[in-house]
Design a protein around this motif. Structure first.
Motif, PDB file in Angstrom:
ATOM      1  N   GLY A   1       0.841   4.295 -12.294  1.00 43.31           N
ATOM      2  CA  GLY A   1       2.152   4.396 -11.653  1.00 43.31           C
ATOM      3  C   GLY A   1       2.139   3.801 -10.261  1.00 43.31           C
ATOM      4  N   GLY A   2       1.043   4.032  -9.531  1.00 44.10           N
ATOM      5  CA  GLY A   2       0.913   3.459  -8.197  1.00 44.10           C
ATOM      6  C   GLY A   2       0.858   1.942  -8.238  1.00 44.10           C
ATOM      7  N   VAL A   3       0.085   1.404  -9.184  1.00 43.87           N
ATOM      8  CA  VAL A   3      -0.030  -0.051  -9.315  1.00 43.87           C
ATOM      9  C   VAL A   3       1.326  -0.649  -9.704  1.00 43.87           C
ATOM     10  CG1 VAL A   3      -1.042  -1.905 -10.713  1.00 43.87           C
ATOM     11  CG2 VAL A   3      -2.499  -0.089  -9.789  1.00 43.87           C
ATOM     12  N   ALA A   4       2.018  -0.016 -10.636  1.00 46.93           N
ATOM     13  CA  ALA A   4       3.327  -0.526 -11.057  1.00 46.93           C
ATOM     14  C   ALA A   4       4.310  -0.529  -9.892  1.00 46.93           C
ATOM     15  CB  ALA A   4       3.870   0.326 -12.208  1.00 46.93           C
ATOM     16  N   THR A   5       4.285   0.512  -9.096  1.00 51.16           N
ATOM     17  CA  THR A   5       5.179   0.582  -7.939  1.00 51.16           C
ATOM     18  C   THR A   5       4.788  -0.460  -6.898  1.00 51.16           C
ATOM     19  OG1 THR A   5       5.373   2.962  -8.355  1.00 51.16           O
ATOM     20  CG2 THR A   5       6.217   2.171  -6.272  1.00 51.16           C
ATOM     21  N   ALA A   6       3.487  -0.636  -6.670  1.00 53.38           N
ATOM     22  CA  ALA A   6       3.011  -1.620  -5.697  1.00 53.38           C
ATOM     23  C   ALA A   6       3.358  -3.038  -6.119  1.00 53.38           C
ATOM     24  CB  ALA A   6       1.505  -1.475  -5.519  1.00 53.38           C
ATOM     25  N   LEU A   7       3.444  -3.285  -7.419  1.00 59.41           N
ATOM     26  CA  LEU A   7       3.767  -4.628  -7.892  1.00 59.41           C
ATOM     27  C   LEU A   7       5.133  -5.090  -7.396  1.00 59.41           C
ATOM     28  CD1 LEU A   7       2.287  -4.669 -11.497  1.00 59.41           C
ATOM     29  CD2 LEU A   7       1.489  -5.929  -9.483  1.00 59.41           C
ATOM     30  N   LEU A   8       6.019  -4.145  -7.108  1.00 60.78           N
ATOM     31  CA  LEU A   8       7.306  -4.498  -6.513  1.00 60.78           C
ATOM     32  C   LEU A   8       7.084  -5.165  -5.163  1.00 60.78           C
ATOM     33  CD1 LEU A   8       9.935  -4.028  -7.931  1.00 60.78           C
ATOM     34  CD2 LEU A   8      10.221  -1.946  -6.616  1.00 60.78           C
TER      35      LEU A   8
ATOM     36  N   ILE B   1       0.838  -1.211   0.000  1.00 63.89           N
ATOM     37  CA  ILE B   1       0.000   0.000   0.000  1.00 63.89           C
ATOM     38  C   ILE B   1       0.864   1.250   0.000  1.00 63.89           C
ATOM     39  CG2 ILE B   1      -1.667   1.323   1.372  1.00 63.89           C
ATOM     40  CD1 ILE B   1      -2.788  -1.490   2.257  1.00 63.89           C
ATOM     41  N   VAL B   2       1.920   1.254   0.807  1.00 62.21           N
ATOM     42  CA  VAL B   2       2.825   2.412   0.856  1.00 62.21           C
ATOM     43  C   VAL B   2       3.485   2.612  -0.506  1.00 62.21           C
ATOM     44  CG1 VAL B   2       5.005   3.265   1.842  1.00 62.21           C
ATOM     45  CG2 VAL B   2       3.204   2.392   3.350  1.00 62.21           C
ATOM     46  N   LEU B   3       3.944   1.527  -1.123  1.00 61.27           N
ATOM     47  CA  LEU B   3       4.546   1.657  -2.461  1.00 61.27           C
ATOM     48  C   LEU B   3       3.535   2.200  -3.466  1.00 61.27           C
ATOM     49  CD1 LEU B   3       6.714  -1.576  -2.595  1.00 61.27           C
ATOM     50  CD2 LEU B   3       7.547   0.790  -2.591  1.00 61.27           C
ATOM     51  N   PHE B   4       2.286   1.746  -3.375  1.00 67.17           N
ATOM     52  CA  PHE B   4       1.235   2.267  -4.247  1.00 67.17           C
ATOM     53  C   PHE B   4       1.094   3.780  -4.055  1.00 67.17           C
ATOM     54  CE2 PHE B   4      -3.185   3.643  -4.680  1.00 67.17           C
ATOM     55  CZ  PHE B   4      -3.405   3.367  -6.016  1.00 67.17           C
ATOM     56  N   LEU B   5       0.988   4.213  -2.801  1.00 68.69           N
ATOM     57  CA  LEU B   5       0.817   5.648  -2.519  1.00 68.69           C
ATOM     58  C   LEU B   5       2.026   6.463  -2.967  1.00 68.69           C
ATOM     59  CD1 LEU B   5      -0.870   5.427   0.990  1.00 68.69           C
ATOM     60  CD2 LEU B   5      -1.952   6.029  -1.196  1.00 68.69           C
ATOM     61  N   LEU B   6       3.230   5.935  -2.759  1.00 65.52           N
ATOM     62  CA  LEU B   6       4.441   6.645  -3.200  1.00 65.52           C
ATOM     63  C   LEU B   6       4.441   6.787  -4.722  1.00 65.52           C
ATOM     64  CD1 LEU B   6       7.113   5.013  -0.855  1.00 65.52           C
ATOM     65  CD2 LEU B   6       6.203   7.349  -0.726  1.00 65.52           C
ATOM     66  N   GLY B   7       4.007   5.739  -5.422  1.00 67.99           N
ATOM     67  CA  GLY B   7       3.924   5.808  -6.884  1.00 67.99           C
ATOM     68  C   GLY B   7       2.904   6.832  -7.344  1.00 67.99           C
ATOM     69  N   VAL B   8       1.738   6.845  -6.706  1.00 69.25           N
ATOM     70  CA  VAL B   8       0.693   7.822  -7.052  1.00 69.25           C
ATOM     71  C   VAL B   8       1.200   9.241  -6.834  1.00 69.25           C
ATOM     72  CG1 VAL B   8      -1.572   8.727  -6.364  1.00 69.25           C
ATOM     73  CG2 VAL B   8      -1.264   6.273  -6.693  1.00 69.25           C
ATOM     74  N   LEU B   9       1.812   9.486  -5.660  1.00 71.39           N
ATOM     75  CA  LEU B   9       2.327  10.830  -5.366  1.00 71.39           C
ATOM     76  C   LEU B   9       3.406  11.262  -6.360  1.00 71.39           C
ATOM     77  CD1 LEU B   9       2.526  10.758  -1.471  1.00 71.39           C
ATOM     78  CD2 LEU B   9       1.071  12.243  -2.856  1.00 71.39           C
ATOM     79  N   ALA B  10       4.275  10.333  -6.741  1.00 72.92           N
ATOM     80  CA  ALA B  10       5.341  10.664  -7.692  1.00 72.92           C
ATOM     81  C   ALA B  10       4.766  11.092  -9.037  1.00 72.92           C
ATOM     82  CB  ALA B  10       6.283   9.467  -7.865  1.00 72.92           C
ATOM     83  N   PHE B  11       3.760  10.373  -9.524  1.00 78.02           N
ATOM     84  CA  PHE B  11       3.151  10.729 -10.809  1.00 78.02           C
ATOM     85  C   PHE B  11       2.313  12.004 -10.688  1.00 78.02           C
ATOM     86  CE2 PHE B  11       4.650   6.683 -12.023  1.00 78.02           C
ATOM     87  CZ  PHE B  11       4.681   6.662 -13.401  1.00 78.02           C
TER      88      PHE B  11
END
Length: 177
Positions: free
Chosen positions: A158-165, A135-145
């Motif tokens: 972008g959030g989903v791609a980051t969360a996939l990590l 969830i944190v990775l998802f939010l970090l990806g969303v904020l970055a985009f």
């Protein structure tokens, strides 16, 4: 009277809450820290209680953080490009720069702590600690985009791609354990 544009005297626009959050939270260190914490939870688990897992993950994150502070300080002190940065100033920058690495451990550690205290059963706390990382990775990806002015669907992608990590780390747990 000076001969310059009056707009240069105007105060800089105050960044929005989203921009401040983006610059404070969305750093390479916070993303890296979140991935490391998730990986540590997977690797250190080995049947440990949530308390022992919390201690193992927390102490390892602390070691990574100290190593990062040390490396940053050594790499950035001295003379570069005509300016000199002393060890104390380099250490101050290193401490500020590496904060995200420590912050990344807070929420997963809280989840593990709830398991250690018996508020959650240990298995639920363990999986909560792992999924919180996703969830944190998802939010970090969303904020970055969002900071780049991307449309909402690009932010979500972008959030989903980051969360996939984070999901990949959890899947590695299933494969190797």
């Amino acid at each position: 009277m000076t001969d310059h544009d009056a707009t240069t005297d105007a105060p800089a626009a105050r960044p929005s809450l989203r921009q401040r959050l983006r610059h404070e939270l969305v750093t390479p260190e916070s993303i890296y820290g979140t991935i490391i914490v998730s990986a540590l939870i997977v690797v250190v688990d080995d049947g440990e209680s949530d308390f022992r897992l919390m201690i193992g993950v927390g102490s390892t994150v602390l070691v990574f953080w100290l190593a990062h502070v040390f490396a940053f300080t050594v790499a950035h002190h001295g003379r570069r490009g005509g300016t000199e940065l002393g060890v104390a100033a380099a250490l101050g920058r290193a401490l500020t720069h590496s904060t995200g690495l420590l912050l990344a451990a807070v929420v997963p550690m809280i989840a593990l702590g709830l398991g250690a205290l018996g508020v959650l059963d240990e298995a639920s706390a363990y999986f909560a600690a792992l999924w919180v990382g996703v969830i944190v990775l998802f939010l970090l990806g969303v904020l970055a985009f969002a900071e780049r002015g991307a449309r909402w669907y690009s932010c979500l992608t972008g959030g989903v791609a980051t969360a996939l990590l984070g999901v990949a780390v959890i899947l590695l747990k299933a494969v190797f354990h």
